[in-house]
Design an enzyme around this catalytic site. Structure first.
Site, short mmCIF file in Angstrom:
data_model
loop_
_atom_site.label_atom_id
_atom_site.label_comp_id
_atom_site.label_asym_id
_atom_site.label_seq_id
_atom_site.Cartn_x
_atom_site.Cartn_y
_atom_site.Cartn_z
N GLU A 169 0.87 -1.18 0.00
CA GLU A 169 0.00 0.00 0.00
C GLU A 169 0.90 1.22 0.00
O GLU A 169 1.38 1.67 1.04
CB GLU A 169 -0.91 -0.01 1.23
CG GLU A 169 -1.84 -1.21 1.31
CD GLU A 169 -2.95 -1.17 0.26
OE1 GLU A 169 -3.05 -0.16 -0.48
OE2 GLU A 169 -3.71 -2.15 0.18
N CYS B 201 -2.52 8.67 2.43
CA CYS B 201 -2.21 8.17 1.10
C CYS B 201 -3.36 8.47 0.14
O CYS B 201 -3.16 8.49 -1.08
CB CYS B 201 -1.89 6.68 1.13
SG CYS B 201 -3.12 5.70 1.99
#
Length: 517
Positions: free
Chosen positions: A270, A304
């Site tokens: 990720e 993110c």
């Protein structure tokens, strides 16, 4: 700005059993003294020392791995619903400590208190999700081409799941992985970011009672709190760990992925995002503006999924630009524990330097800073970690726009036709989260089609950040391709096995092959 004592931090630390110096190694209920040097945690909110952690050394890590290996054969035999019951109790325990843990997340990391509470709520939500999942670790039954044969597939536990989490979500990312891994029959080893070790220690102290009361073997839930000084590539290269979930930068993720892949291990990566929102002429501008502001300045731009680029149709570009600049100038920046604050600090001074460098690169490439881009260093901002969120007019091909800046820097880009907007949207190396604001069905459906967003997450009339745990979370391209949390992401934590059963006294071969001995 008030001191941390006036916001109840000392009381929260007492509730979480955080001491002045804390051991950083845990195998469930047993805390071990690390051989590494102490590491200090300073709050970006006020620059004050929160506490110290006695770090784990490489030898300490290896001992924990051996403990986890010995626990796995016992844990995998526990029925999945029984494992789910333990996860249910962990969720209940987290509910009891939601406020102090949310406060520690806010104080140690810097996100505002409401976001800290929201992060703990994510932990609770994934516990609830995983409880149901523990009764749905399903496979499929297929019809065999051979008479009197049955085929099906099933899923078995992998072993040790390594979770390497980032500073921006000190506790939730661990829970996304750990709760699913536990119901799947895996054991977990957590290496949190060295910038937020106290949050990880607090979590393990919270869940210890549940583990003890349920007689969960030592080594099922493990913590190795340390820095890269003691533990770096070794975890990624460790053949004892069949799956590593890594959350962090694309640069480090590529290195981690290479090391894991070299030993044919499994990885959930990720990594970075360069998330964009397309605003069409058919958008509700007020709704779009609210989504943009939260997505861009929430967590001080350190998610993110933070909104980085706004691709706006030329017919609504000017009014949206003016509205955004006006709202940015009224956003309250301050101590993240102050309930009136909307934007807290960046994680540390290194992040501030990166932010200022990005501002200069925007100017050097021909962009225009419309607002923000400075550091707050007056009374109440002594930590040196507070910046004013910035908006810049740019072109998508700028080098600085192509790379993610983990800070509150928002880019405005014009477009004329939807196909052009989608092309601009997809023309970056990353592919995590995306959104389009429009009330036109043709526009929204095209954005969600194979011709539209190339991201792992695509939204309509909501922003890029704030994903629910019920959906699989992750992205494509330089974002790494991993998936965590909901949907069928649980399958990554298990090994798949195809089974064929012959319940006759004959032995027909597949594809009708004749082989008579």
């Amino acid at each position: 700005m008030k001191t941390h004592d006036q916001f109840g931090i000392q009381d929260a630390l007492r509730q979480l059993n955080i001491q002045a110096e804390n051991n950083g190694i845990c195998t469930g209920t047993q805390w071990l003294t690390g051989q590494g040097d102490p590491i200090s945690s300073y709050s970006p909110a006020d620059g004050q020392l929160v506490a110290q952690v006695k770090q784990a050394s490489l030898d300490d890590y290896r001992q924990v791995v051996e403990k986890a290996k010995s626990a796995f054969p016992e844990w995998r035999k526990v029925p999945a619903p029984a494992r789910g019951e333990i996860v249910r109790q962990i969720g209940l325990e987290l509910r009891k400590y939601k406020e102090p843990l949310g406060k520690l997340v806010s104080y140690e990391m810097g996100k505002i208190y409401q976001e800290g509470l929201g992060e703990v709520q994510e932990m609770i939500d994934i516990c609830d999700f995983a409880v149901g999942q523990s009764r749905q670790l399903y496979g499929f039954t297929m019809h065999s081409e051979r008479k009197a044969h049955r085929m099906y597939d099933q899923y078995h536990p992998l072993g040790i799941v390594g979770v390497v989490s980032a500073f921006n979500f000190p506790v939730a990312v661990w829970a996304w992985n750990a709760m699913l891994a536990l119901v799947c029959g895996d054991v977990v080893l957590w290496k949190p970011s060295s910038k937020v070790l106290l949050c990880a220690i607090a979590v393990h102290r919270i869940i210890a009672r549940v583990l003890k009361e349920n007689k969960v073997p030592e080594g099922v839930v493990n913590l190795v709190a340390t820095s890269s000084k003691y533990l770096g590539d070794e975890l990624f290269s460790d053949t004892n760990i069949p799956l590593v979930s890594f959350t962090g930068s694309t640069k480090v993720g590529k290195k981690a992925g290479g090391l894991i892949g070299a030993r044919l291990g499994k990885a959930i990566l990720e990594l970075g995002g360069n998330n964009a929102i397309i605003v069409t002429p058919n958008a509700d501008l007020e709704m779009a503006m609210r989504a943009i502001v939260f997505g861009a300045v929430g967590t001080c731009g350190q998610r993110c999924t933070s909104t980085r680029r706004i691709i706006v149709h030329e017919s609504v570009y000017q009014p949206l630009k003016e509205k955004l600049v006006s709202v940015y100038q009224s956003v309250k920046i301050g101590n993240p524990l102050d309930p009136t604050t909307l934007v807290g600090p960046l994680i540390d001074k290194g992040a501030v330097a990166t932010y200022l460098s990005a501002i200069e690169k925007v100017k050097a490439e021909g962009g225009t800073i419309l607002c923000g881009g400075t550091v707050l260093d007056g009374d109440g901002y002594q930590s040196g970690c507070y910046v004013v969120p910035a908006i810049a007019e740019v072109e998508n091909h700028y080098s600085i726009v192509q790379n993610e800046t983990f800070a509150p820097l928002l880019y405005l880009i014009r477009y004329t036709e939807l196909d052009e907007a989608i092309a601009i949207h997809n023309d970056v190396p990353q592919g995590l989260s995306s959104a389009l604001f429009s009330t036109n069905l043709l526009e929204t459906e095209k954005f969600l089609s194979c011709e539209g967003s190339d991201c792992g997450i695509a939204n309509i009339n909501i922003g890029t950040s704030g994903a629910e745990i019920g959906g699989a979370f992750g992205g494509e391209k330089d974002t790494g391709g991993g998936r965590e949390s909901g949907s069928d992401a649980w399958k990554a934590y298990m090994r798949r096995q195809t089974n064929t059963i012959n319940y006759s006294r004959e032995l027909p071969l597949a594809q009708g092959i004749e082989f008579n001995v």
